[in-house]
Every structure is written in C-alpha cells, then in structure tokens.
Design an enzyme around this catalytic site. Structure first.
Site, PDB file in Angstrom:
ATOM      1  N   ARG A  55       0.813  -1.216   0.000  1.00 23.90           N
ATOM      2  CA  ARG A  55       0.000   0.000   0.000  1.00 23.90           C
ATOM      3  C   ARG A  55       0.844   1.262   0.000  1.00 23.90           C
ATOM      4  NH1 ARG A  55      -3.763  -0.555   4.425  1.00 23.90           N
ATOM      5  NH2 ARG A  55      -2.045   0.220   5.684  1.00 23.90           N
ATOM      6  N   TYR A 108      -9.624  26.358  -5.573  1.00 21.45           N
ATOM      7  CA  TYR A 108     -10.457  25.367  -6.266  1.00 21.45           C
ATOM      8  C   TYR A 108     -11.691  25.106  -5.394  1.00 21.45           C
ATOM      9  CZ  TYR A 108     -11.139  20.730  -8.477  1.00 21.45           C
ATOM     10  OH  TYR A 108     -11.619  19.632  -9.128  1.00 21.45           O
ATOM     11  N   ASP A 181      -1.718  25.459  -4.368  1.00 18.71           N
ATOM     12  CA  ASP A 181      -2.191  24.599  -5.443  1.00 18.71           C
ATOM     13  C   ASP A 181      -1.462  25.071  -6.697  1.00 18.71           C
ATOM     14  OD1 ASP A 181      -3.577  23.386  -7.557  1.00 18.71           O
ATOM     15  OD2 ASP A 181      -5.466  23.362  -6.442  1.00 18.71           O
ATOM     16  N   LYS A 206      -4.069  16.738 -14.531  1.00 19.24           N
ATOM     17  CA  LYS A 206      -4.036  17.766 -15.571  1.00 19.24           C
ATOM     18  C   LYS A 206      -2.810  17.568 -16.474  1.00 19.24           C
ATOM     19  CE  LYS A 206      -7.771  19.081 -13.609  1.00 19.24           C
ATOM     20  NZ  LYS A 206      -7.907  20.006 -12.499  1.00 19.24           N
TER      21      LYS A 206
HETATM   22  C1  LIG Z   1      -8.674  19.724 -11.238  1.00 18.52           C
HETATM   23  C2  LIG Z   1      -8.087  20.512 -10.155  1.00 18.52           C
HETATM   24  C3  LIG Z   1      -7.911  19.958  -8.880  1.00 18.52           C
HETATM   25  C4  LIG Z   1      -8.431  18.587  -8.510  1.00 18.52           C
HETATM   26  O1  LIG Z   1      -7.797  17.578  -9.198  1.00 18.52           O
HETATM   27  P1  LIG Z   1      -8.476  16.159  -9.438  1.00 18.52           P
HETATM   28  O2  LIG Z   1      -7.329  15.342  -9.893  1.00 18.52           O
HETATM   29  O3  LIG Z   1      -9.544  16.362 -10.467  1.00 18.52           O
HETATM   30  O4  LIG Z   1      -9.038  15.684  -8.138  1.00 18.52           O
HETATM   31  C5  LIG Z   1      -7.313  20.741  -7.918  1.00 18.52           C
HETATM   32  N1  LIG Z   1      -6.913  21.978  -8.181  1.00 18.52           N
HETATM   33  C6  LIG Z   1      -7.066  22.550  -9.383  1.00 18.52           C
HETATM   34  C7  LIG Z   1      -6.608  23.940  -9.601  1.00 18.52           C
HETATM   35  C8  LIG Z   1      -7.665  21.841 -10.403  1.00 18.52           C
HETATM   36  O5  LIG Z   1      -7.860  22.413 -11.585  1.00 18.52           O
END
Ligand SMILES: *Cc1c(COP(=O)(O)O)cnc(C)c1O
Length: 401
Positions: A55, A108, A181, A206
């Site tokens: 894990r 977000y 972020d 992304k």
């Molecule tokens: C998409 C996104 C997230 C979340 O990511 P996931 O992999 O979809 O959970 C967090 N922060 C930003 C700025 C995003 O665009």
C-alpha cells in the site's frame, strides 16, 4: 530440485516464478504490482524503516515520487489517487482542532467545500482573503489560531496572481505554514518551494498525466511539512496503483514539450482574442495588459494552456449557444489534456466570498495541442454565433416556434 517435481500443478501455478531480468531493460519502468511484499526474515517483517506492505507503494510509485520530488525541488513527494485527495490529505496532515486556515478566494471550489464540511466538523475554521490582498493585508488577518495559508496563483477560473515569495516570507516569520495549489504551472513553470512555500500541490490529472484519462495528485513538501505529510499519508492509507503511476511517469517524459506547445498556442490565442470585438479583456498573465503580468514575469518561466476571457455584455444563452457549437473545443470540466476545452465559469464564481464584478460573462479556455490556426478559426465562428445571438436573441425562438 525444481518446485515442479515436488508439488501438485495447483501449487505450482500459485508459486510460479516472477523474474525481472536485468538484461531485458526497457526505457519505461517496471510496473510492480503487489500487496504482499515477501521478506527475507522475521526481523524484516517488523522493520519499520522498510517497505513491508504494497500500500505504501513499490518500485513504480517510488520512481514517480522521486521524479516529482526533483521536479518540485522538494525534500519528499507524496502521491494521492486524485488532486483533491492531495489537497484534503495535506490539510488533514497540517491541521488540528482549533486551528484556522486563511485561504485565497481563488481556491479550487472543492477545497472550499472540504474546509466548510469535513474540516469545520473537525473544529478547523477558514477565512478567505481577496486575491488582490498583499502580504501585509494577509498578515493583518492572522490570529493566534492561524496555522496554514492556502494559496493558488493564478486562480484557475479568474487568473489573479499573488506575490507568493512575499506571502511565504511573511508567513514564515509568523510561524505559519504555506500551501499552494500549483496545478497551473505543472511544477515546471513555477517552483513554489524555492520561494519559501512549504507544500506544493498539483492535480497530476491535468498536465503531468496529460491525456484526460488518469486521476492522481501530488503534495511535494520541504522540512517539517514533509515530516507531517509522511506521517499522515501513512496513517490515512491513500494508495495509487502502479499502472496509474506508470501513466504519470509516461506523461512526465513529454511534459516540457507539451507545455511549450500549450503555452505558445495559448499566448497566440490570447493576443488574438484581445483584438476581437466581442471580447472585453483577456485573462492571461503573459499579456502585458494583465494585472498580474509583473509578478508572472518575475516568478514564472512560461504559461500553460489555460486562459480566460471577459466577454462584452452577453446573455447566458448567447454564451451557451457559442460554446455548444464550437467544433474543436469540447465542453467539459478539467484541463491539461491534449484537447481544447471551453466553458462559461460565472456559476463557479458565485462561491467566492469577495464578490467579483465583470462587465460581461467569463469564458475559460484550455488550449490543447491542435494546430493553433484551426483553433482560432473555430473560436471566430463561435464569436460570430455569440454576436448573432446577442443582436437577435429571439431569432432562434421564433424559428423554433
Ligand atoms: C482539477 C483541479 C484539482 C483537482 O484535481 P483532481 O485530480 O480532479 O481531483 C485541484 N486543483 C485545481 C486547480 C484543479 O484544476
């Protein structure tokens, strides 16, 4: 003596060899599947310093974590099954009951939801500062309860830039941890940990994975924050499959090349949009007209494919008509894949504490890897639809009636 001569077929199938031949090396890493880790001795079973269970991640996940740690200039990188779990996992690791988070209003929206839901239940409070606030204004909001400042720059819907080095330095002085972020920069265009930030989070879904088909998240940390994350990720037990880790490693191979294309195409489209009659202004920090341009130029080495546009006043239906009939831009959430996307974002901005006022609707574009002139032609015919709908909104209704 081989096993085959000693045991039944049923047992032989169960104990079949697994080999990894050093002379059959491939450019990609081995996908090592396994929950059980076979250990050489009873002593090794209870050796806390070793990987004794799958894990926590085996060689494929370790390969990915090492690459991401280096990418973000971190002491250690932790991977999670989505970007959102990287965010929630980081907050759970750093916060305790009675603490307070100061979050940038650009966060977000699911981050906001977690702060208002789970963390509120656990006795953690949150307040939001305006993305235009400087380090001194944020300092003025600090109370003895403030434990974490959560940043996102640029905002992924409205693209405000923050002076991250100044905010991180102020927080450090006040003994408060900073988390960012960093999804927009993909860890390539901006290195938050070099500027004093403690944890850099990315949705690897992304740009790193890059093909709109894998969920994964990253929290890369330095110093004490890395120690807290190590303990918490072990306790909470989020696991990433080796197959998904392989896909993220594959994405890293082309990350720089893809970002170079996304960024060049996005800049070209941003400059083109600026002179279209239907567009009020363009949100892209690489444009000298953008309010965040100076900070971007100082701290970032480029842009990704995510930009925004404020349209001239137009109805929701006119904007919907425009985006629904774009041929190359898909209509959907997420970004960072090879394909272009377009969405109206005003409904998402309603969650903000500090209300925004724009002269017209906001459109967000993700510029993919298609030929840029094809994308511009598609946007032009989309803007034609927008103008027609704005000039004669009744036409379609009358035709339909
Ligand atoms: C998409 C996104 C997230 C979340 O990511 P996931 O992999 O979809 O959970 C967090 N922060 C930003 C700025 C995003 O665009």
């Amino acid at each position: 003596m081989t096993l085959s001569s000693m045991v039944h077929e049923q047992t032989r199938l169960i104990h079949g060899d697994s080999r990894c031949d050093a002379l059959q090396r491939t450019p990609g890493p081995v996908i090592q599947r396994g929950s059980t880790v076979l250990l050489p001795s009873c002593e090794a079973l209870y050796d806390g310093g070793k990987v004794t269970y799958g894990r926590v991640g085996l060689s494929t996940q370790r390969t990915l974590r090492d690459a991401l740690r280096d990418l973000e200039h971190a002491d250690e990188a932790f991977i999670y099954p989505s970007g959102l779990t990287a965010i929630t996992g980081t907050l759970l690791a750093l916060l305790s009951a009675g603490d307070e988070v100061l979050a940038c209003d650009t966060v977000y929206n699911p981050t906001r939801r977690f702060l208002a839901g789970t963390l509120a239940r656990y006795g953690v409070t949150a307040r939001y500062f305006d993305p235009a606030d400087d380090a001194e204004s944020i300092r003025a909001m600090i109370t003895p309860k403030t434990r974490v400042i959560f940043l996102e720059s640029p905002g992924s819907l409205s693209f405000e830039m923050q002076d991250i080095p100044a905010i991180a330095a102020m927080a450090k002085q006040a003994g408060i941890m900073t988390v960012i972020d960093n999804t927009w920069s993909a860890g390539v265009l901006f290195k938050p940990l070099d500027h004093g930030v403690d944890v850099s989070i990315q949705s690897l879904t992304k740009y790193v994975c890059g093909h709109s088909d894998v969920f994964m998240g990253l929290a890369a940390a330095k110093g004490h924050a890395a120690v807290l994350l190590a303990a918490s990720s072990y306790e909470t037990g989020w696991a990433v499959s080796p197959d998904d880790a392989y896909m993220a490693i594959r994405g890293l191979r082309t990350l720089h090349s893809r970002l170079a294309h996304h960024g060049a195409a996005a800049l070209k489209i941003a400059e083109w949009l600026e002179v279209q009659p239907e567009v009020q202004s363009v949100m892209c920090p690489a444009l000298p007209s953008d309010p965040g341009h100076a900070i971007w130029k100082r701290d970032f080495t480029g842009i990704c494919g995510l930009i925004g546009a404020v349209l001239k006043p137009a109805s929701e239906t006119a904007v919907a008509a425009m985006v629904e009939q774009l041929k190359l831009f898909g209509l959907g959430f997420s970004w960072g894949g090879y394909e272009s996307l377009a969405i109206p974002v005003d409904p998402q901005l309603k969650a903000r504490t500090h209300k925004l006022s724009y002269p017209g609707p906001l459109l967000r574009l993700h510029i993919g890897l298609e030929r840029v002139d094809d994308l511009i032609a598609d946007l032009r015919q989309g803007l034609d639809t927008l103008s027609q709908e704005t000039a004669a909104p009744q036409r379609k209704l009358r035709a339909a009636g």
